[in-house]
Design a protein around this motif. Sequence first.
Motif, PDB file in Angstrom:
ATOM      1  N   ASP A  29      27.717  39.358  43.126  1.00  0.00           N
ATOM      2  CA  ASP A  29      29.148  39.628  42.944  1.00  0.00           C
ATOM      3  C   ASP A  29      29.722  40.157  44.258  1.00  0.00           C
ATOM      4  O   ASP A  29      29.139  41.042  44.893  1.00  0.00           O
ATOM      5  CB  ASP A  29      29.334  40.667  41.825  1.00  0.00           C
ATOM      6  N   ASP A  76      34.506  35.997  41.880  1.00  0.00           N
ATOM      7  CA  ASP A  76      33.662  36.332  43.038  1.00  0.00           C
ATOM      8  C   ASP A  76      32.203  36.512  42.630  1.00  0.00           C
ATOM      9  O   ASP A  76      31.456  37.204  43.313  1.00  0.00           O
ATOM     10  CB  ASP A  76      34.177  37.599  43.744  1.00  0.00           C
ATOM     11  N   GLU A  77      31.814  35.930  41.505  1.00  0.00           N
ATOM     12  CA  GLU A  77      30.423  36.106  41.058  1.00  0.00           C
ATOM     13  C   GLU A  77      29.726  34.767  40.808  1.00  0.00           C
ATOM     14  O   GLU A  77      30.365  33.752  40.527  1.00  0.00           O
ATOM     15  CB  GLU A  77      30.376  36.949  39.776  1.00  0.00           C
TER      16      GLU A  77
HETATM   17 MG    MG Z   1      33.505  40.098  40.126  1.00  0.00          MG
END
Ligand code: MG
Length: 274
Positions: A29, A76-77
Motif C-alpha cells: 500500500d 494505491d494498493e
Molecule cells: Mg490504500
Amino acid sequence: MANSKYEYVREFEENPTLLPNTFIVVRVDGRGFHKFANKHGFQKPNDRRALDLMNAAAEATMREISDISIAYGVSDEYSFVFDRATSLFDRRTSKILTTVVSTFTSYYVYHWPTFFSGEDQGLSPPLPSFDGRVVLYPSTKNIRDYLSWRQVDCHINNLYNTTFWTLVERGKLSNREAEERLKGTVSADKNEILFSQFGINYNNEPELFKKGSVLYRVVSESFPIHLIQRPDTISKTQAEKQRKLRQKATIQKEHVDIIQDAFWEANPYLLLDS
Ligand code: MG
Ligand code: DGT
Ligand code: MG
Ligand code: MG
Ligand code: MG
C-alpha cells in the motif's frame, strides 16, 4: 567464507516461516499517497495514469516472482496471492515480504516516466514508497472472501469518491458541503444523486474504476492446464519446468467481478486446492 570469532552473531537471527499449505497474501500500500497524489497532480478521484502505473508495476512483480498466481489492485494498493504450495525462499516471511515490496516499488519508479511523461511530471520528493503485510488464508473460501473484501471496498470507495467529486466539481459544493450531503446516504442515494442531478449513470463509469484490476496467467498452448500442478506433488525437474512455463506465460489484466463464482469457474487452476 572462513569461520571467524564473530560468526556466532548469526545465531541471533530469526527466520520466521509461513505456515505450509496456506495461501500467502502480500498486500502493498502506498505510503502517504493522499499527499503524494496531490503533489504529483493526480486527477480526482481516479487518475488513469496512476492506476495504469500500479498495474504495470504489479505485472512486472508477478513476472519476476512466478509463484504469484493472481493479483488484485485498487487505488494505491495491490494484493499478491501466492500458489498455496509455494516453497519460495522456504516460505521465510521476511524474504517474501521484502522482496515483493521492493520489487514492486522499483518497478513503480522505473515505469513512472512511461505514464507521467509531461515536462513538470518528473518524480520529486516525497518519492513513492510502499508498506507491506503478509496474511495467511487456510481455505479457498477464505482467500476468495479476502479478494471479495478488497473488491467491495473498491466499489464502496469509488461510488463515494465519484459522487463526492461530482458534487464539488460540477455541483460547486465546498468539500465540507459535499461531505454533509453524503452523510448517512446508502449506495442507492448516491446513484440517484449522480443520475438525477448530473445525468451520470454510475454503471457506465469505467470498469477499471468500479472493479479494480485483476492479473493472472492465461492458460494457453505454451502454458497448458495439465502442466499446472502443485509443485509439491511433482518432481524437482517437473517443478522447474513448470516454473519456466509460468515465467513465460501471458499475464492477463481484467477489470471484472471476482466476487461471483463465474470468474473462478472459468479459471479453476488459480486457487488449486490441497
Ligand atoms: Mg490504500
Ligand atoms: P497510508 O496508506 O496510511 O500511508 O496513507 P494514504 O494517504 O496512502 O491512505 P490510503 O492508502 O488509505 O488511501 C489512498 C490515498 O491515495 C487516498 O487518499 C487517495 C489517494 N489516491 C489513490 N489513487 C488515487 C487517484 O487515482 N487519484 C487521486 N487523486 N488520489 C488517489
Ligand atoms: Mg494504509
Ligand atoms: Mg496508502
Ligand atoms: Mg544477499
